[in-house]
Design an enzyme around this catalytic site. Structure first.
Site, mmCIF file in Angstrom:
data_model
loop_
_atom_site.group_PDB
_atom_site.id
_atom_site.type_symbol
_atom_site.label_atom_id
_atom_site.label_comp_id
_atom_site.label_asym_id
_atom_site.label_seq_id
_atom_site.Cartn_x
_atom_site.Cartn_y
_atom_site.Cartn_z
ATOM 1 N N CYS A 120 47.247 116.095 53.482
ATOM 2 C CA CYS A 120 47.527 114.914 54.314
ATOM 3 C C CYS A 120 49.019 114.613 54.341
ATOM 4 O O CYS A 120 49.521 113.871 53.485
ATOM 5 C CB CYS A 120 46.770 113.711 53.778
ATOM 6 N N PRO A 136 50.765 109.426 62.594
ATOM 7 C CA PRO A 136 50.906 109.241 64.048
ATOM 8 C C PRO A 136 52.374 109.253 64.482
ATOM 9 O O PRO A 136 52.707 109.803 65.531
ATOM 10 C CB PRO A 136 50.254 107.877 64.299
ATOM 11 N N GLY A 137 53.263 108.678 63.672
ATOM 12 C CA GLY A 137 54.676 108.608 64.046
ATOM 13 C C GLY A 137 55.563 109.598 63.316
ATOM 14 O O GLY A 137 56.791 109.517 63.393
ATOM 15 N N GLY A 161 55.424 113.717 62.643
ATOM 16 C CA GLY A 161 54.845 115.065 62.653
ATOM 17 C C GLY A 161 55.892 116.058 62.187
ATOM 18 O O GLY A 161 56.028 116.329 60.991
ATOM 19 N N ARG A 175 34.075 149.926 80.139
ATOM 20 C CA ARG A 175 34.173 149.334 81.470
ATOM 21 C C ARG A 175 34.751 150.340 82.466
ATOM 22 O O ARG A 175 35.767 150.988 82.180
ATOM 23 C CB ARG A 175 35.080 148.095 81.396
ATOM 24 N N GLY A 208 37.319 139.085 84.062
ATOM 25 C CA GLY A 208 36.605 137.803 84.158
ATOM 26 C C GLY A 208 35.698 137.563 82.971
ATOM 27 O O GLY A 208 35.475 136.412 82.576
ATOM 28 N N GLU A 243 51.240 123.383 60.627
ATOM 29 C CA GLU A 243 51.991 123.817 59.430
ATOM 30 C C GLU A 243 53.476 123.976 59.779
ATOM 31 O O GLU A 243 54.163 124.860 59.275
ATOM 32 C CB GLU A 243 51.374 125.087 58.830
HETATM 33 C C1 LIG Z 1 44.051 120.986 64.981
HETATM 34 C C2 LIG Z 1 45.162 120.462 64.122
HETATM 35 C C3 LIG Z 1 45.001 120.437 62.740
HETATM 36 C C4 LIG Z 1 46.017 119.927 61.926
HETATM 37 N N1 LIG Z 1 45.820 119.857 60.580
HETATM 38 C C5 LIG Z 1 46.719 119.173 59.804
HETATM 39 C C6 LIG Z 1 46.431 118.928 58.412
HETATM 40 O O1 LIG Z 1 45.407 119.357 57.880
HETATM 41 N N2 LIG Z 1 47.339 118.191 57.705
HETATM 42 C C7 LIG Z 1 48.481 117.696 58.247
HETATM 43 O O2 LIG Z 1 49.239 117.053 57.535
HETATM 44 N N3 LIG Z 1 48.772 117.919 59.574
HETATM 45 C C8 LIG Z 1 47.918 118.643 60.348
HETATM 46 N N4 LIG Z 1 48.184 118.844 61.695
HETATM 47 C C9 LIG Z 1 49.381 118.269 62.275
HETATM 48 C C10 LIG Z 1 50.443 119.273 62.673
HETATM 49 O O3 LIG Z 1 51.039 119.827 61.529
HETATM 50 C C11 LIG Z 1 51.418 118.544 63.601
HETATM 51 O O4 LIG Z 1 50.746 118.343 64.841
HETATM 52 C C12 LIG Z 1 52.710 119.304 63.807
HETATM 53 O O5 LIG Z 1 53.459 119.336 62.627
HETATM 54 C C13 LIG Z 1 53.569 118.714 64.928
HETATM 55 O O6 LIG Z 1 53.706 117.332 64.808
HETATM 56 P P1 LIG Z 1 53.436 116.393 66.100
HETATM 57 O O7 LIG Z 1 52.106 116.782 66.636
HETATM 58 O O8 LIG Z 1 53.643 114.994 65.700
HETATM 59 O O9 LIG Z 1 54.505 116.844 67.156
HETATM 60 P P2 LIG Z 1 56.050 116.271 67.295
HETATM 61 O O10 LIG Z 1 56.722 116.312 65.975
HETATM 62 O O11 LIG Z 1 55.998 114.970 68.009
HETATM 63 O O12 LIG Z 1 56.663 117.380 68.235
HETATM 64 C C14 LIG Z 1 56.462 117.401 69.656
HETATM 65 C C15 LIG Z 1 57.244 118.598 70.206
HETATM 66 O O13 LIG Z 1 58.639 118.428 69.943
HETATM 67 C C16 LIG Z 1 59.140 119.551 69.244
HETATM 68 N N5 LIG Z 1 60.214 119.120 68.350
HETATM 69 C C17 LIG Z 1 60.179 118.111 67.434
HETATM 70 N N6 LIG Z 1 61.349 118.021 66.813
HETATM 71 C C18 LIG Z 1 62.148 118.995 67.310
HETATM 72 C C19 LIG Z 1 63.489 119.423 67.067
HETATM 73 N N7 LIG Z 1 64.245 118.814 66.156
HETATM 74 N N8 LIG Z 1 63.976 120.447 67.784
HETATM 75 C C20 LIG Z 1 63.216 121.068 68.707
HETATM 76 N N9 LIG Z 1 61.924 120.727 68.983
HETATM 77 C C21 LIG Z 1 61.405 119.708 68.288
HETATM 78 C C22 LIG Z 1 57.948 120.113 68.493
HETATM 79 O O14 LIG Z 1 58.136 121.473 68.134
HETATM 80 C C23 LIG Z 1 56.857 119.919 69.525
HETATM 81 O O15 LIG Z 1 56.870 120.973 70.444
HETATM 82 C C24 LIG Z 1 47.208 119.438 62.518
HETATM 83 C C25 LIG Z 1 47.373 119.504 63.910
HETATM 84 C C26 LIG Z 1 46.367 119.987 64.703
HETATM 85 C C27 LIG Z 1 46.563 120.016 66.202
#
Ligand SMILES: Cc1cc2nc3c(=O)[nH]c(=O)nc-3n(C[C@H](O)[C@H](O)[C@H](O)COP(=O)(O)OP(=O)(O)OC[C@H]3O[C@@H](n4cnc5c(N)ncnc54)[C@H](O)[C@@H]3O)c2cc1C
Length: 383
Positions: free
Chosen positions: A123, A127-128, A130, A266, A339, A362
């Site tokens: 974890c 939300p804010g 990533g 095929r 297809g 990750e």
């Molecule tokens: C199915 C799924 C399972 C997941 N499982 C886990 C889990 O078990 N535990 C956990 O902790 N998280 C988990 N995640 C979260 C995942 O690690 C995040 O979604 C990921 O790290 C990206 O964060 P964000 O979605 O907030 O995107 P954001 O950080 O908002 O990024 C949005 C876009 O901006 C780009 N970006 C951001 N900063 C920069 C920069 N400085 N330079 C260039 N590009 C940038 C990103 O590459 C991306 O393309 C999961 C996500 C999914 C979809």
């Protein structure tokens, strides 16, 4: 230098591949459709040593290397990338406790994690926060022998089902040095979960928000001292990134094998489509790209095993290459099916959907480039 597998590694790979073919592959399309999380089958994988691959053996782990793990997760993923990837996240959490936990914590949590009687979730994301994970806001405020947690984690794999949540929380100042790692057990008052997210792929494992509201967790559940949680989270991800890269390679290898078989059956324009040189060249490129990614991933895994100073950078490079290559190869395998590749019954579109998210989680592949670029630019500046 590692250019081929040892006899032991070949035996481990064959075991994992056999398990994937017999126990995962026949059900993978149905599990995706039904959004079924196959806990019993994962426990069978754990009985073969895959619940704690690189966990020490005094607590039931297999005590294997990162390179062994890369071989195992690739092989498992040929059966179902989604299930293999969840098992890899579970292994990452167990390793964080094994590596940074006190002996009582290891003895308390790891035997049941290694057998997968208990499942674990990682974890970090909020939300804010990533990509900028060090901006996380989930608070843990000390109150006697307890921390009181408030906040929300987003996109947590296995959430709602897992028994053990390895949570990165803020115990101090802003930034990475104010973060600590705390284990929260399922059933703790104040811990709740969001709805299972509707997703493009990875449907055979749940993804939910994890919510903490006045959630009291014993101080004894903190892993390591206060303030090193971000370091623990990033150390976990070095190995996690190798594993997820291996899952991409395994999924793509499964798709390539299906495409090879299909191309030889095929017919079009009076011959097998495999007889067209354009298609042969496509197959040759797919196999070559995959082999290059695999070889590089093994190199990064060997660096992590040897704890070389550039290991984190190599893991980031390998994750980017393996997940981009895996997705491209799977997508080309879909193209070769024409297809029919777009139909669920052939199992190809599922692999493409599953592998897509490996380029996002990750650490996104943009974040992988940031890690590599930082080390390059840092070095050029003499930092
Ligand atoms: C199915 C799924 C399972 C997941 N499982 C886990 C889990 O078990 N535990 C956990 O902790 N998280 C988990 N995640 C979260 C995942 O690690 C995040 O979604 C990921 O790290 C990206 O964060 P964000 O979605 O907030 O995107 P954001 O950080 O908002 O990024 C949005 C876009 O901006 C780009 N970006 C951001 N900063 C920069 C920069 N400085 N330079 C260039 N590009 C940038 C990103 O590459 C991306 O393309 C999961 C996500 C999914 C979809």
């Amino acid at each position: 230098m590692v250019f081929s597998l040892t006899e032991d590694q070949i035996a481990i790979r064959d075991m994992a591949q056999g398990f994937a073919a017999e126990t995962l592959a026949p059900h993978a399309v149905r599990w995706d459709e039904e959004k079924h999380f196959p806990i019993e089958e994962m426990r069978q994988a754990a009985a073969l040593g895959m619940g704690g691959v690189y966990i020490r053996d005094d607590v039931g782990g297999s005590g294997l290397s990162r390179l062994d793990a890369a071989v195992i997760f690739e092989a498992l993923s040929t059966g179902c990338p989604t299930v293999a990837a969840y098992i890899s996240i579970h292994n990452m959490c167990a390793w964080m406790i094994d590596r940074y936990g006190a002996d009582e914590q290891r003895q308390k949590y790891l035997p049941k994690l290694c057998s997968m009687e208990h499942l674990a979730s990682y974890c970090l994301t909020e939300p804010g926060a990533g990509s900028d994970a060090a901006a996380l806001k989930t608070k843990a405020v000390l109150d006697g022998d307890y921390y009181v947690l408030d906040g929300q984690k987003q996109f947590i794999s296995g959430a709602g089902v897992s028994d053990v949540y390895v949570v990165m929380v803020r115990t101090g100042e802003a930034g990475p040095s104010g973060i600590s790692t705390i284990v929260v057990e399922k059933g703790t008052p104040g811990l709740s979960f969001g709805a299972n997210e509707k997703k493009m792929g990875w449907n055979a494992q749940p993804t939910r928000a994890v919510i903490f509201e006045n959630c009291r967790v014993p101080v004894a559940n903190r892993i390591g001292p206060e303030g090193i949680g971000f370091k623990i989270a990033m150390a976990g991800l070095d190995g996690g990134r190798l594993n997820i890269g291996a899952c991409s390679i395994g999924g793509a290898q499964g798709a390539l094998d299906k495409a090879l078989a299909y191309a030889q059956e095929r017919k079009a324009f009076g011959s097998r489509i495999a007889d067209f040189q354009a298609l042969q060249f496509k197959l040759a490129d797919m196999a070559t790209e995959l082999e290059a990614a695999r070889t590089f991933l093994w190199r990064a895994a060997a660096a992590l095993d040897e704890k070389t100073p550039d290991a984190s950078k190599l893991c980031a490079m390998a994750k980017r290459v393996a997940t981009d290559t895996g997705f491209e190869v799977a997508n080309q395998a879909l193209q070769i099916h024409g297809g029919y590749g777009y139909l669920a019954d052939y199992g190809i579109e599922k692999i493409v959907r599953d592998l897509r998210v490996h380029q996002i989680l990750e650490g996104t592949n943009e974040v992988m480039r940031m890690i590599v670029a930082r080390s390059l630019v840092g070095r050029a500046k003499g930092n």
